[in-house]
Write a protein that holds these residues in place. Structure first.
Motif, PDB file in Angstrom:
ATOM      1  N   HIS A 103      36.141  26.841  96.489  1.00  0.00           N
ATOM      2  CA  HIS A 103      35.795  28.136  96.249  1.00  0.00           C
ATOM      3  C   HIS A 103      36.251  28.966  97.389  1.00  0.00           C
ATOM      4  O   HIS A 103      36.609  30.235  97.141  1.00  0.00           O
ATOM      5  N   HIS A 112      41.343  35.029  92.465  1.00  0.00           N
ATOM      6  CA  HIS A 112      41.107  35.969  91.268  1.00  0.00           C
ATOM      7  C   HIS A 112      41.949  36.805  91.024  1.00  0.00           C
ATOM      8  O   HIS A 112      41.890  37.443  90.088  1.00  0.00           O
ATOM      9  N   ILE A 220      29.876  33.548  97.587  1.00  0.00           N
ATOM     10  CA  ILE A 220      29.716  32.063  96.679  1.00  0.00           C
ATOM     11  C   ILE A 220      28.305  31.722  96.815  1.00  0.00           C
ATOM     12  O   ILE A 220      27.702  31.662  97.994  1.00  0.00           O
ATOM     13  N   THR A 246      31.781  34.074  93.375  1.00  0.00           N
ATOM     14  CA  THR A 246      31.791  32.773  92.668  1.00  0.00           C
ATOM     15  C   THR A 246      30.185  32.349  92.623  1.00  0.00           C
ATOM     16  O   THR A 246      29.256  32.333  93.638  1.00  0.00           O
ATOM     17  N   ARG A 268      33.325  34.411  88.926  1.00  0.00           N
ATOM     18  CA  ARG A 268      33.794  33.193  88.459  1.00  0.00           C
ATOM     19  C   ARG A 268      32.234  32.323  88.233  1.00  0.00           C
ATOM     20  O   ARG A 268      31.426  32.407  89.210  1.00  0.00           O
TER      21      ARG A 268
END
Ligand code: NDP
Ligand code: OXD
Length: 309
Positions: A103, A112, A220, A246, A268
């Protein structure tokens, strides 16, 4: 004497067979079929319903099925005098490092943006800097944070980490304690949260923290859902201050159908799969810890109830 098992994943025959092979004579019971609670010496669990552990008078030790132990400490009736052990394992660290690398690369290379452009059939380049010029910051430099930092270093990312106590990790810039958090955030373009969930870390990923990251930073979070204020993340994405996120963990899991995170173009979602402890390793650790607990010795990977992780 018996071990009480609880997990959301039902593979009862497998767990019974493995545990009985590794600890001959151990009776394995599966919550809610506790039988006589006085027979239970050990619990191996993830998110055991609150109140259950506190009723087991002869409990000698609790083993978490994962690295995190917040699911045990959040039970107001958990028995504080009973030692708790968690999973620390090179394979678990490798799996988390894979997730973090995957990621970080997606954010570093603006995946993205290209996903969005593909939906609109737009052909437009945005060039990423060299990895050595991309600053990644990891909140938490424990087993998983350190492993992930080392993996990112191998790819030449400019990596920093933040922990409670001072750390020294080859090639990684380290910060510690509340006073150094702002300096760590100010230099972080991709932020990874690998903190345990405690009173001090709950809600740490909030609007004040996002404001301290440079414009366009990405997040993330494979830590825990309650680290993050989900609405404040959406606000920071919609204002353009954060570029993308993410998320592997959520306040409510599975993520409810009505959550705006599902359809946000720059979020995500993965279903709490960043790193899952291998059942073979979990049973191996449980077997060793049963031996240690019966001998009255400290457990492997025993957690400190005062720190909460
Ligand atoms: P560790 O206990 O090894 O490391 C925790 C790190 O966080 C340590 O560096 C610790 O600092 C730091 N820390 C804790 N509290 C604070 C604080 N208040 N301020 C600053 N730093 C703090 O944990 P692991 O690395 O094994 O695991 C981390 C978490 O990852 C787990 O608790 C779990 O929530 C999550 N996880 C998620 C998975 C998934 O699939 N999504 C899988 C496995 C784990 P210090 O070193 O100074 O003590
Ligand atoms: C863990 C997890 O804590 O899977 O190991 O979340």
């Amino acid at each position: 004497m018996a071990l009480l098992f609880h997990s959301k994943i039902k593979r009862n025959d497998w767990w019974r067979e493995e545990l009985s092979k590794k600890v001959p004579g151990l009776e394995v019971r599966f919550y809610p079929d506790i039988g006589d609670p006085d027979d239970i010496e050990f619990a191996l669990c993830f998110a055991m319903p609150h109140g259950v552990l506190g009723k087991l008078k002869n409990l000698k030790a609790v083993f978490s099925l994962g690295a995190g132990v917040d699911h045990i400490f959040e039970d107001p009736d958990y028995p504080r005098h009973v030692p708790i052990a968690r999973v620390v394992d090179p394979e678990l660290t490798d799996r988390m490092s894979e997730y973090v690398l995957q990621h970080v690369l997606n954010h570093h290379r603006y995946q993205h943006l290209y996903d969005e452009q593909q939906r609109k059939q737009v052909w437009k380049e945005k060039h990423a800097p060299a990895a050595r010029n991309r600053k990644v910051g990891i909140l938490g430099l424990g087993a998983l944070g350190t492993g992930s930092a080392e993996t990112l270093r191998k790819m030449n990312f400019d990596v920093a980490g933040w922990s409670r106590s001072p750390k020294s990790i080859d090639g990684v810039t380290t910060f510690h304690g509340p006073k150094q958090l702002d300096a760590f955030l100010a230099r972080t373009e991709i932020l990874v949260c690998l903190l345990p969930l405690t009173d001090e870390t709950t809600g740490i990923l909030n609007k004040d923290l996002f404001q301290k990251l440079p414009e366009g930073a990405a997040l993330i979070n494979p830590g825990r859902g309650p680290h993050l204020n989900e609405q404040e993340l959406i606000d920071a994405l919609d204002s353009g201050h954060l570029s993308a996120a993410t998320l592997d963990v959520f306040h409510t899991e599975p993520l409810p159908a009505e959550s705006p995170l599902w359809n946000h173009p720059r979020v995500r979602v993965t279903p709490h799969v960043a790193s899952i402890a291998s059942p073979g390793r979990v049973t191996e650790l449980a077997a060793k810890n049963i031996e240690l607990a019966r001998a009255g010795k400290p457990l492997l990977n025993q957690v400190d109830p005062d720190k909460g992780y």
